[in-house]
Design a protein around this motif. Structure first.
Motif, mmCIF file in Angstrom:
data_model
loop_
_atom_site.group_PDB
_atom_site.id
_atom_site.type_symbol
_atom_site.label_atom_id
_atom_site.label_comp_id
_atom_site.label_asym_id
_atom_site.label_seq_id
_atom_site.Cartn_x
_atom_site.Cartn_y
_atom_site.Cartn_z
ATOM 1 N N ASN A 18 2.490 9.294 -6.274
ATOM 2 C CA ASN A 18 2.667 10.127 -5.830
ATOM 3 C C ASN A 18 4.293 11.092 -6.356
ATOM 4 O OD1 ASN A 18 -0.286 11.633 -4.451
ATOM 5 N ND2 ASN A 18 0.194 9.565 -4.201
ATOM 6 N N SER A 19 5.122 9.882 -7.068
ATOM 7 C CA SER A 19 5.971 10.948 -7.177
ATOM 8 C C SER A 19 6.354 11.081 -8.599
ATOM 9 C CB SER A 19 7.037 9.042 -7.203
ATOM 10 O OG SER A 19 7.018 8.469 -8.243
ATOM 11 N N PRO A 20 7.711 11.053 -9.077
ATOM 12 C CA PRO A 20 7.843 11.284 -10.810
ATOM 13 C C PRO A 20 7.566 10.320 -11.823
ATOM 14 C CG PRO A 20 9.901 12.265 -9.513
ATOM 15 C CD PRO A 20 9.527 11.491 -8.122
ATOM 16 N N SER A 21 7.554 8.867 -10.672
ATOM 17 C CA SER A 21 7.082 7.784 -11.123
ATOM 18 C C SER A 21 5.688 7.486 -11.459
ATOM 19 C CB SER A 21 8.268 6.156 -11.005
ATOM 20 O OG SER A 21 9.534 6.538 -11.315
ATOM 21 N N SER A 22 5.145 8.324 -11.274
ATOM 22 C CA SER A 22 3.443 8.328 -11.769
ATOM 23 C C SER A 22 3.480 8.276 -12.832
ATOM 24 C CB SER A 22 2.940 9.828 -10.759
ATOM 25 O OG SER A 22 3.475 11.098 -11.066
ATOM 26 N N GLU A 23 3.488 8.809 -13.939
ATOM 27 C CA GLU A 23 3.395 8.717 -15.053
ATOM 28 C C GLU A 23 3.109 7.421 -15.463
ATOM 29 O OE1 GLU A 23 3.491 9.899 -19.708
ATOM 30 O OE2 GLU A 23 4.039 11.487 -17.736
ATOM 31 N N THR A 80 0.684 -1.127 0.215
ATOM 32 C CA THR A 80 -0.157 -0.347 -0.350
ATOM 33 C C THR A 80 0.780 1.334 -0.040
ATOM 34 O OG1 THR A 80 -1.806 -1.397 1.025
ATOM 35 C CG2 THR A 80 -1.738 1.126 1.013
ATOM 36 N N VAL A 81 1.809 1.724 1.144
ATOM 37 C CA VAL A 81 3.110 2.240 0.666
ATOM 38 C C VAL A 81 3.751 2.571 -0.398
ATOM 39 C CG1 VAL A 81 4.759 2.973 2.331
ATOM 40 C CG2 VAL A 81 2.733 2.472 3.239
ATOM 41 N N LEU A 82 4.182 1.251 -0.732
ATOM 42 C CA LEU A 82 4.793 0.897 -2.235
ATOM 43 C C LEU A 82 3.963 2.456 -3.593
ATOM 44 C CD1 LEU A 82 7.445 1.074 -3.582
ATOM 45 C CD2 LEU A 82 6.712 -1.596 -4.435
#
Length: 384
Positions: A30-35, A22-24
């Motif tokens: 919500n990180s630059p890797s969200s896309e 869940t945390v991951l």
């Protein structure tokens, strides 16, 4: 390696893995890797996205496991007599009705939101029992048994709710085919077939028919579970197929299927989410349904039943332990997230529902644990 196996055998291992997934998911969303994360979630494999494969196929296996748990408890466990079913059954019923009512009072004024009424009605078995287990001897064993039985009945109610209220338009041809497959499964059961292969093959066919029928595909898992024989004979040897299925699926469900579900469903983007959104009707309805609805419904039902003499006070327990356990039942998470995906299409309302689930589940878990620890300390102090 030995430490890993010791960890996996520990009571809180499944809860820890689920929490980690869940945390991951939240970090990636919500990180630059969200896309890239959302591209993977929505990537098509065949006619379904990865998210749909997880929610329709993997969760069917989860519901198969849940169905086996329910059947075991009804056949030989904590729910095998009417007397044992009364206390957790009535508590579970009020633990479903009260959160739904609170959600309706907050969000029911708008037709767009009303479909989410069932989201705060579920109790997550893994997290709730994980917290109780982590507290060890601080919580009376009777409360652990009560919570387990209540969570099982809660899941049974959730299954019924999903089947009745969250089915799409029904396609009679596939529904008819599903009925024929179920008849074949019942025939296998009655004839004493205990080998898994016929049930696996018919289970796959049933899943496809249910998926196409308009009912949610996970119902196939529950139906299949109900047809697995509890005991039988293979040659001269007595076997317990239901127990074997449940034992085999246990680790797969706890350490693979549920964490994968959480990873693909808990990734909520908080971009643009502000403090004002905490008052969104769906967020408030879900969060307060879990935090207040569960504890009011379950504790209120227990208080009424014990005071009226319908059931006795659970062994070695008191009102503080019952109240703390009632609060812990407000951890909705897995089942609530699943219902949220059925209640709302991808978009703002579904995201708000998930945020409400996170808030309600976290507060319920922390508050419930605090109350149970205080209940233990107060009782220990009085006995000194």
């Amino acid at each position: 390696m030995e430490r890993i196996f010791v960890f996996l055998r520990s009571p809180g291992a499944a809860t820890s893995v689920l929490l980690g997934a869940t945390v991951l998911a939240l970090i990636l969303a919500n990180s630059p890797s969200s896309e890239q994360y959302f591209q993977i979630v929505n990537h098509h494999i065949g006619n379904l996205t990865i998210l749909e494969w997880v929610n329709d196929a993997l969760m069917a296996i989860f519901f198969l496991f849940v169905g086996l748990e329910v059947k075991r408890e009804l056949v030989s466990g904590e729910l095998n007599t009417n007397a044992k079913r009364v206390m957790p059954g009535i508590a579970a019923l009020f633990g479903v009705l009260t959160p739904a009512f609170i959600y309706y009072l907050i969000a029911g004024f708008h037709s767009e939101y009303i479909h989410g009424w069932a989201i705060p009605t579920a109790t997550d078995i893994a997290f709730s029992i994980g917290i109780i287990s982590a507290l060890g001897s601080r919580v009376p064993n009777s409360m652990k048994v009560f919570l387990t039985a209540l969570a099982v009945i809660d899941d049974l109610i959730a299954i019924i709710v999903i089947a009745i209220f969250y089915a799409s338009s029904i396609h009679m041809m596939y529904l008819g085919a599903a009925v024929v497959v179920v008849a074949a499964l019942i025939y296998c059961n009655k004839q004493g077939y205990v080998r898994p292969l016929p049930y696996i093959i018919l289970g796959f066919i049933l899943w496809y028919c249910v998926l196409k029928s308009g009912l949610h595909a996970t119902m196939a898992g529950v139906i299949l579970a109900m047809t697995i024989p509890s005991k039988g004979k293979r040659g001269r040897k007595y076997v317990r197929p239901m127990q074997h299925w449940e034992h085999y699926l246990s680790n797969w469900v706890s350490f693979v299927i549920v964490p994968i579900f959480a990873f693909f469903n808990a990734g909520v983007s908080l971009a643009g989410f502000g403090v004002a959104d905490l008052t969104h009707p769906v967020v408030l309805g879900v969060a307060l349904g879990l935090i207040l609805g569960k504890q009011i419904g379950i504790f209120g039902a227990m208080f009424g039943m014990i005071k009226l003499g319908i059931v006795p006070m659970p062994a070695e327990a008191n009102w503080k332990f019952i109240y703390g356990t009632s609060i812990v039942c407000g951890i909705g998470f897995t089942m609530s997230l699943f219902v949220a995906t059925l209640a709302f299409p991808p978009g703002v309302n579904q995201e708000m529902a998930k945020i409400g689930i996170f808030i309600g589940s976290i507060i319920s878990g922390l508050l419930g644990a605090i109350v149970l620890i205080l209940a233990y300390k107060i009782r220990t102090f009085k006995h000194k």
